[in-house]
Design a protein around this motif. Structure first.
Motif, short mmCIF file in Angstrom:
data_model
loop_
_atom_site.label_atom_id
_atom_site.label_comp_id
_atom_site.label_asym_id
_atom_site.label_seq_id
_atom_site.Cartn_x
_atom_site.Cartn_y
_atom_site.Cartn_z
N GLU A 193 -10.25 -0.47 -4.41
CA GLU A 193 -11.10 -0.09 -3.27
C GLU A 193 -12.44 0.42 -3.80
N ALA A 217 -6.00 2.23 -2.30
CA ALA A 217 -5.37 1.23 -3.15
C ALA A 217 -6.28 0.92 -4.33
N PRO A 218 -5.71 0.57 -5.48
CA PRO A 218 -6.54 0.17 -6.63
C PRO A 218 -7.51 -0.94 -6.23
N SER A 222 -8.18 10.11 -6.57
CA SER A 222 -6.84 9.52 -6.48
C SER A 222 -6.03 10.12 -5.34
#
Length: 495
Positions: free
Chosen positions: A57, A54-55, A49
């Motif tokens: 990926e 970005a969410p 994280s």
């Protein structure tokens, strides 16, 4: 036996199912409890994280069965990223294709593998990370991800072209784990030996179904059948999953009677067991329940045969697994006794990554007589449903080669053969082989004078399971009316 709960959860919450002080994973380095597994997954997810991705990926792993490889299928989704496992035996060209096709932003691998990659193999915006870097003292808590969100992309060969990425959601992975743990009756005391590649849905599910049951998984990279025998003895293994070529090797190996008696559960997929194999497994492992299974990555797994029915029906692939609806459909879209196997229900994947054309070919609305709505996977495989409700495999409609448990695209083999100057025309086929299920045979134009050069080149460019076993050299290759190679005639000539 675990409860058959149809409610999916985020896949990264699996470590919470085991008793905190119970062993979740054991290898040569020792043991890892469920509490330690949860902490390690949380730490790895926190590190990921911190990359600022970005969410959604993609994070790829190109690793043998290290602890990192075992935990990344949980850590990446916890960080709201999509995991892309790459088979560690693939060579640089295949790795480069998967990285480019998936749009991976991170490649986690080992320093020893760096030299195998050449300039251009890794996309410019993809960061290479050594697995030992993924350590954090901070821990990311379990995600509350939408269970329909993508958690993984598993690459599988198609009948034509390069490998395609099958998109799997949290729900796909979670319900697959619960289903398998339930029908295999895995208990918390079980020890599951993981010999299959984690890039395969079959191999990855061994992690998930074991942890869903609160049991212990023992990941193993083996070189010989003797390595498997020794691991069963050393780790007191109770459960072993394999593909037909592995069973051939294991039946030829020497098994101390006490070691063979440890196994109480054997599972098979990736090809049919022969009657001789069933007989041999029964004799060698008399205490073990044998589970023949049929599946495809696009829907994880479709059927299994109850062990009590194996001796009387050794040629059957059984009935639908929990959460799967299996239909036999004729060419007019009607229910039939013989026809195409169609898989509907919540185990159906989300399609092929960035490939709407091939998705539309394989993923189509379920037949109108299906109980499950939505998309179904049309397998292309012909089956017969008996009066007893048991399914039997008839044949594969596409041209996939299934060798040593691997689905191999003939086109990918042909492209490799033709990438040099040894021959100008070639076609690859699978032919029956007692050890491999199918062996790869290449029919090529020429006199074979440079076969040695071709073999040497392919050893560098293709993994071992994709190496042709034999070459047939012809002065000319037959063509059809459209001027294309007549594959049917070539295959008939081989038969």
């Amino acid at each position: 036996m675990i409860a058959l709960d149809p409610v999916p959860h985020p896949i990264d919450t699996l470590p919470l199912r085991g008793q905190p002080d119970a062993v979740a994973l054991e290898d040569k380095g020792g043991t890892l409890t469920y509490a330690a597994l949860e902490a390690a997954v949380g730490g790895m997810a926190h590190w990921l994280s911190g990359l600022g991705l970005a969410p959604g990926e993609r994070v790829a792993t190109w690793l043998p069965k290290t602890r990192t490889a075992c935990m990344m299928p949980l850590a990446a989704p916890r960080a709201r990223l999509i995991h892309v496992p790459v088979n560690p035996v693939l060579k640089r060209a295949q790795v480069a294709h998967i990285l480019a096709d998936s749009g991976a932003r991170v490649l986690v691998t080992q320093g020893a593998r760096f030299p195998a990659l050449e300039p251009g193999d890794v996309p410019a915006d993809c960061r290479i990370v050594a697995e030992e870097e993924l350590i954090s003292s901070d821990v990311l808590p379990p995600s509350r991800a939408d269970t329909d969100a993508l958690a993984a992309i598993l690459y599988t060969s198609g009948s034509t072209g390069r490998p395609k990425g099958v998109m799997l959601s949290h729900a796909n992975l979670w319900l697959g784990a619960i289903s398998v743990a339930h029908y295999l009756q895995i208990e918390s005391e079980d020890r599951v030996l993981g010999v299959l590649p984690l890039s395969f849905d079959y191999g990855q599910n061994q992690l998930f179904s074991t942890w869903a049951a609160g049991a212990r998984v023992v990941p193993l990279d083996y070189l010989t059948a003797r390595d498997v025998v020794k691991a069963v003895e050393r780790f007191a293994v109770t459960t072993l999953a394999g593909v037909p070529p592995l069973w051939v090797q294991l039946l030829e190996a020497e098994w101390p009677a006490a070691t063979a008696a440890r196994l109480k559960r054997l599972t098979n997929s990736g090809g049919a067991l022969t009657r001789a194999m069933v007989k041999g497994l029964r004799e060698r492992f008399p205490q073990a329940r044998l589970y023949p299974m049929y599946g495809l990555t696009e829907a994880f797994r479709s059927t299994y045969l109850d062990p009590s029915l194996v001796d009387a029906n050794p040629d059957s692939i059984g009935r639908a697994i929990p959460f799967a609806e299996i239909l036999v459909v004729d060419g007019e879209g009607r229910r039939a006794r013989q026809g195409e196997l169609v898989h509907a229900g919540p185990l159906v994947a989300q399609g092929y990554w960035r490939d709407s054309e091939r998705t539309a070919q394989r993923f189509r609305p379920a037949p109108n007589f299906a109980t499950s709505g939505g998309m179904a996977v049309w397998s292309g495989d012909t089956v017969i449903e008996g009066e007893d409700g048991l399914l039997r495999f008839v044949g594969r409609d596409d041209e996939m080669i299934k060798s040593a448990g691997n689905r191999i695209s003939p086109t990918e083999v042909e492209e490799a053969v033709l990438s040099g100057d040894e021959t100008a025309e070639a076609a690859a086929f699978g032919v029956a082989d007692t050890r491999l299920g199918q062996a790869i045979v290449v029919v090529a134009r020429g006199d074979g004078a440079r076969e040695h050069d071709l073999r040497e080149r392919l050893r560098r460019e293709l993994p071992s399971f994709m190496q042709p076993a034999r070459y047939e050299w012809r002065d000319e290759l037959p063509r059809n009316a459209n001027g294309k190679l007549d594959r049917a005639a070539l295959k008939a000539g081989l038969a």
